[in-house]
Scaffold this motif. Structure first.
Motif, PDB file in Angstrom:
ATOM      1  N   MET A  42       0.828  -1.210   0.000  1.00 27.09           N
ATOM      2  CA  MET A  42       0.000   0.000   0.000  1.00 27.09           C
ATOM      3  C   MET A  42       0.861   1.258   0.000  1.00 27.09           C
ATOM      4  SD  MET A  42      -2.982   1.109   2.667  1.00 27.09           S
ATOM      5  CE  MET A  42      -3.919   2.612   2.434  1.00 27.09           C
ATOM      6  N   LEU A  43       1.955   1.210   0.781  1.00 24.15           N
ATOM      7  CA  LEU A  43       2.857   2.356   0.854  1.00 24.15           C
ATOM      8  C   LEU A  43       3.506   2.611  -0.499  1.00 24.15           C
ATOM      9  CD1 LEU A  43       4.118   4.476   2.734  1.00 24.15           C
ATOM     10  CD2 LEU A  43       5.974   2.846   3.167  1.00 24.15           C
ATOM     11  N   LYS A  44       3.854   1.542  -1.196  1.00 25.12           N
ATOM     12  CA  LYS A  44       4.479   1.693  -2.503  1.00 25.12           C
ATOM     13  C   LYS A  44       3.510   2.319  -3.508  1.00 25.12           C
ATOM     14  CE  LYS A  44       7.331  -0.958  -5.723  1.00 25.12           C
ATOM     15  NZ  LYS A  44       7.891  -2.301  -6.040  1.00 25.12           N
ATOM     16  N   LEU A  45       2.242   1.852  -3.465  1.00 22.87           N
ATOM     17  CA  LEU A  45       1.232   2.420  -4.350  1.00 22.87           C
ATOM     18  C   LEU A  45       0.974   3.896  -4.035  1.00 22.87           C
ATOM     19  CD1 LEU A  45      -1.454  -0.417  -4.660  1.00 22.87           C
ATOM     20  CD2 LEU A  45      -0.002   0.504  -6.482  1.00 22.87           C
ATOM     21  N   ALA A  46       0.916   4.211  -2.740  1.00 18.41           N
ATOM     22  CA  ALA A  46       0.680   5.602  -2.330  1.00 18.41           C
ATOM     23  C   ALA A  46       1.792   6.504  -2.832  1.00 18.41           C
ATOM     24  CB  ALA A  46       0.574   5.686  -0.809  1.00 18.41           C
ATOM     25  N   ARG A  47       3.036   6.050  -2.722  1.00 22.74           N
ATOM     26  CA  ARG A  47       4.165   6.855  -3.193  1.00 22.74           C
ATOM     27  C   ARG A  47       4.104   7.028  -4.715  1.00 22.74           C
ATOM     28  NH1 ARG A  47       7.777   4.151  -0.929  1.00 22.74           N
ATOM     29  NH2 ARG A  47       8.103   5.503   0.888  1.00 22.74           N
ATOM     30  N   LYS A  48       3.738   5.957  -5.406  1.00 22.33           N
ATOM     31  CA  LYS A  48       3.675   6.013  -6.871  1.00 22.33           C
ATOM     32  C   LYS A  48       2.590   6.975  -7.340  1.00 22.33           C
ATOM     33  CE  LYS A  48       2.657   3.053 -10.861  1.00 22.33           C
ATOM     34  NZ  LYS A  48       2.330   1.661 -11.288  1.00 22.33           N
ATOM     35  N   TYR A  49       1.376   6.822  -6.788  1.00 20.00           N
ATOM     36  CA  TYR A  49       0.267   7.670  -7.236  1.00 20.00           C
ATOM     37  C   TYR A  49       0.450   9.123  -6.801  1.00 20.00           C
ATOM     38  CZ  TYR A  49      -2.337   3.579  -8.800  1.00 20.00           C
ATOM     39  OH  TYR A  49      -2.727   2.451  -9.469  1.00 20.00           O
TER      40      TYR A  49
ATOM     41  N   ALA B 137      -3.088  10.194  -0.877  1.00 16.08           N
ATOM     42  CA  ALA B 137      -1.857   9.406  -0.977  1.00 16.08           C
ATOM     43  C   ALA B 137      -0.750  10.046  -0.150  1.00 16.08           C
ATOM     44  CB  ALA B 137      -1.430   9.283  -2.437  1.00 16.08           C
ATOM     45  N   GLY B 138      -0.672  11.374  -0.181  1.00 14.82           N
ATOM     46  CA  GLY B 138       0.323  12.067   0.631  1.00 14.82           C
ATOM     47  C   GLY B 138       0.083  11.891   2.119  1.00 14.82           C
ATOM     48  N   LEU B 139      -1.199  11.825   2.514  1.00 16.76           N
ATOM     49  CA  LEU B 139      -1.521  11.598   3.931  1.00 16.76           C
ATOM     50  C   LEU B 139      -1.015  10.236   4.385  1.00 16.76           C
ATOM     51  CD1 LEU B 139      -3.002  12.373   6.548  1.00 16.76           C
ATOM     52  CD2 LEU B 139      -5.094  11.417   5.544  1.00 16.76           C
ATOM     53  N   ILE B 140      -1.179   9.219   3.531  1.00 19.97           N
ATOM     54  CA  ILE B 140      -0.679   7.879   3.880  1.00 19.97           C
ATOM     55  C   ILE B 140       0.840   7.918   4.057  1.00 19.97           C
ATOM     56  CG2 ILE B 140      -0.390   5.523   3.026  1.00 19.97           C
ATOM     57  CD1 ILE B 140      -3.088   5.864   1.573  1.00 19.97           C
ATOM     58  N   LEU B 141       1.541   8.588   3.136  1.00 22.73           N
ATOM     59  CA  LEU B 141       2.993   8.697   3.239  1.00 22.73           C
ATOM     60  C   LEU B 141       3.409   9.458   4.488  1.00 22.73           C
ATOM     61  CD1 LEU B 141       3.841   9.530  -0.500  1.00 22.73           C
ATOM     62  CD2 LEU B 141       4.100   7.327   0.679  1.00 22.73           C
TER      63      LEU B 141
END
Length: 529
Positions: A1-8, A238-242
């Motif tokens: 999930m973290l990888k997807l968040a960083r990508k998007y 996505a930035g919030l997750i990161l």
């Protein structure tokens, strides 16, 4: 999930990173500029005071001549007492009647427009005391020292972008000052309808950039704003997750170390300076950025427009139906009817307006008022035939509500609000409203509130369950948690500054990332040894 968040987050920001910067910059400008100064209220003098002794042409004579008159007002223009009114026989255009001779005055000519502009506008104070008392009554008597750069009569055939076409024709009077201050004066009534200057013009463009409407800045529900806002919402989530993951990693390391070592670990910077600033600032403002996006989308597409019921209407031919024994009290005799505080303020009486309340004509005396109805004002309501002051108590406002609502509903509650602070505490539920009013709760499905002004008895607002959601979204968007009805406060300015810093460092990060990718591609293609 973290990888997807960083990508998007990264790829979405490639598309809308510049728009984030535009939103932050335009928002910061708008919240840091006093909105009343932007509207020109800081340079607008109070209206000239009425001299009741000079009123010779009575209101009854006026109504005999214009039996279909409406919106009748007595005001002072350049030391001249003047009636303003509208008449169906004259296409509802404003007419000016000399209150001394009764003569119909011509429309505002070039010289009158210049005189009005110089009397109503003060662009520079003459001394420090004047600078600190921008609304002092003495300002109205001071001539403006600035020169007139140009004056032009604008009509529907010669419109300008700065003023709505529905307000034409107007005189455009431009001063020769550093901000190119321009005053627009109604050609028929002599009223100052708008004030424009360079700060307003910048504000206007910032607003257009903010709502992504580069045409006229009138459409906040446009597809460009919606598309960019949805992409921005996804990128921010996505930035919030990161951000949450970054903070979790930081604090998990701290818990395994002593307090001193933990503090050093928290402050240790392993990233580039722009990356470190971006992460730290994002941790502070990401939630508010989400609130701005969500509330902005709601206000753009789902905000409910409430149409206020019409104020009590004048009966047809009401003036002709008045018997000789029930003629209106001569306005010149109001001096003897004023008492208490009103008598002390009568020298500053700005206007007398004839309005319809409780199935009878009334005089509304205005001693001072701001440019907007929510700003502090002092008014007195008198019965136009007896001259007796009208007290708007609970029973009377219930009667007013019945006249406003064609389908009477049961009133479940009636509450009085002071508006202005009493004993140091504000008493109001309309954000920023600084005058006393009544709130009447109707027992209907929408839980409707009717708000009636406690000075003039007019309807000032209608609130339903849906509009209260709108109010909540506006409060979140303006961060107006003190309920002042304003976006010019330190909290939103601080967050806007941080948001701008976050946007700038984010754009730098994106540019650096693109630069690295380009170098990698060139190396892979053999262009770089």
């Amino acid at each position: 999930m973290l990888k997807l968040a960083r990508k998007y987050h990264k790829w979405l920001m490639y598309f809308i990173g510049i728009q984030f910067l535009i939103w932050s910059l335009s928002g910061l400008y708008m919240v840091s500029q006093d909105i009343h100064g932007i509207h020109g209220e800081s340079v607008l003098n109070k209206a000239s005071a009425i001299d009741l002794d000079k009123v010779r042409f009575s209101i009854n004579e006026l109504l005999q001549r214009y039996p279909d008159a409406k919106n009748v007002q007595l005001q002072a223009y350049a030391n001249r007492q003047v009636y303003r009114l509208q008449s169906d026989q004259h296409d509802n255009k404003w007419l000016l009647i000399d209150a001394v001779s009764g003569d119909l005055l011509n429309t505002i000519d070039r010289q009158m427009a210049i005189d009005i502009a110089k009397r109503r506008i003060t662009l520079a104070a003459n001394d420090a005391n004047d600078a600190n008392t921008a609304n002092n009554a003495n300002k109205a008597n001071k001539a403006n020292n600035s020169n007139i750069a140009s004056i032009e009569l604008l009509s529907a055939q010669h419109p300008v972008e700065e003023i709505s076409p529905r307000k034409l024709p107007v005189w455009q009077v431009q001063f020769d000052d550093g901000l190119a201050t321009t005053v627009y004066i109604d050609h028929f009534s002599g009223e100052v309808v708008n004030i424009r200057h360079h700060l307003w013009r910048i504000f206007d463009w910032m607003w257009r950039l903010h709502i992504v409407d580069y045409d006229d800045g009138a459409d906040i529900n446009n597809p460009y704003l919606w598309g960019l806002s949805i992409l921005a919402l996804l990128a921010t989530l996505a930035g919030l997750i990161l951000t949450i993951k970054w903070l979790a990693n930081k604090f998990s390391r701290i818990t395994t170390l002593s307090s001193a070592d933990g503090t050093k670990q928290l402050l240790r910077v392993r990233s580039k300076w722009y990356q470190a600033i971006h992460k730290l600032v994002s941790a502070l403002v990401v939630i508010q950025f989400l609130l701005w996006l969500i509330s902005g989308l709601y206000l753009a597409g789902f905000s409910e427009k409430v149409v206020l019921p019409k104020q009590p209407q004048w009966p047809q031919n009401w003036a002709n139906s008045l018997a000789n024994t029930s003629r209106l009290l001569d306005i010149a005799m109001l001096r003897s009817k004023l008492s208490g505080q009103a008598a002390n303020d009568q020298i500053a009486l700005q206007s007398v307006e004839l309005i319809w309340r409780f199935d009878a004509p009334h005089y509304l005396l205005t001693f001072y008022r701001g440019a907007h109805q929510y700003q502090p004002r002092k008014q007195l309501l008198l019965h136009a035939q007896t001259g007796q002051p009208v007290v708007l108590d609970k029973a009377s406002v219930v009667n007013l509500a019945a006249a406003l609502n064609p389908q009477p509903q049961h009133i479940s509650d009636t509450k009085y609000f002071y508006g202005m602070p009493k004993d140091g505490v504000f008493s109001r539920d309309i954000a920023g409203f600084s005058n006393p009013y009544w709130r009447l709760s109707l027992a209907d499905a929408q839980q409707t509130y009717l708000y009636i002004d406690a000075q003039h008895g007019g309807l000032i607002d209608v609130s339903t369950t849906n509009t209260r959601i709108d109010d909540l979204m506006l409060k979140l968007h303006f961060m107006d948690y003190a309920n002042n009805g304003s976006f010019n406060h330190w909290l939103i300015i601080c967050f806007s500054l941080l948001s701008l810093l976050m946007s700038i460092t984010g754009v730098i990060w994106l540019l650096k990332s693109l630069q690295r990718k380009r170098l990698t591609i060139r190396k892979a293609g053999g262009f770089v040894s």
